[in-house]
Design a protein around this motif. Structure first.
Motif, short mmCIF file in Angstrom:
data_model
loop_
_atom_site.label_atom_id
_atom_site.label_comp_id
_atom_site.label_asym_id
_atom_site.label_seq_id
_atom_site.Cartn_x
_atom_site.Cartn_y
_atom_site.Cartn_z
N UNK A 90 -8.08 3.81 -4.80
CA UNK A 90 -7.96 4.74 -5.93
C UNK A 90 -7.85 6.20 -5.49
N UNK A 91 -8.54 6.55 -4.41
CA UNK A 91 -8.52 7.94 -3.93
C UNK A 91 -7.38 8.20 -2.95
N UNK A 92 -6.81 7.12 -2.38
CA UNK A 92 -5.76 7.28 -1.39
C UNK A 92 -6.29 7.67 -0.01
N UNK A 93 -7.61 7.64 0.17
CA UNK A 93 -8.23 8.02 1.44
C UNK A 93 -8.34 6.80 2.35
N UNK A 94 -7.21 6.42 2.90
CA UNK A 94 -7.14 5.20 3.70
C UNK A 94 -7.15 5.55 5.18
N UNK A 95 -8.14 5.04 5.88
CA UNK A 95 -8.30 5.27 7.31
C UNK A 95 -7.54 4.18 8.06
N UNK A 96 -6.87 4.53 9.16
CA UNK A 96 -6.12 3.51 9.90
C UNK A 96 -7.04 2.46 10.50
N UNK A 97 -6.84 1.22 10.17
CA UNK A 97 -7.71 0.14 10.64
C UNK A 97 -7.47 -0.16 12.12
#
Length: 139
Positions: free
Chosen positions: A96-103
């Motif tokens: 929802x926030x778009x704060x996606x950390x690279x896995x």
């Protein structure tokens, strides 16, 4: 207005992901045998009581669901860190926030690996398995 071609966008996105991972490593450390780094991370995540040994710290951190972009941004934002009760709740917030950390990243250090979650396909909590007992006299 600056327009980037697709290759430039991909390169910039990749560099940004590397920078996020390296920032985490710089702020929180990479040595998974450094008790001080683990206890610092536990303190920031508000894990109480403070685990005393490496194994206890690792387990406590591994059970904590936190948005890693927020965690990296903490020194700049001074916003309190939010932890989530489940991986599903963390996934909903993250998407929802778009704060996606690279896995997956070549720079991922030891501490970081304990906080990575399945954001795109979160694991749902499982019920604890029932222990079956065998009754005597029955076959």
């Amino acid at each position: 207005m600056l327009m980037w071609d697709e290759d430039t966008k991909n390169i910039q996105r990749s560099l940004f992901k590397d920078t996020l991972v390296q920032a985490f490593n710089t702020i929180y450390g990479t040595d998974e045998n450094d008790l001080a780094s683990w206890q610092n991370l536990c303190s920031i995540l508000h894990i109480a009581p403070m685990p005393e040994g490496l194994t206890a710290c690792r387990e406590a951190v591994a059970e904590t669901n936190v948005n890693l972009v927020d965690l990296v941004d903490l020194p700049n934002s001074n916003n309190p860190v939010t932890t989530f009760p489940t991986e599903v709740a963390l996934s909903e917030y993250t998407l929802g926030s778009g704060k996606i950390f690279p896995r997956e990243n070549a720079y991922a250090g030891g501490l970081l690996k304990y906080l990575l979650r399945h954001i795109m396909n979160p694991r749902t909590p499982r019920a604890k398995p029932r222990v079956r007992t065998r009754r005597r006299g029955r076959r």
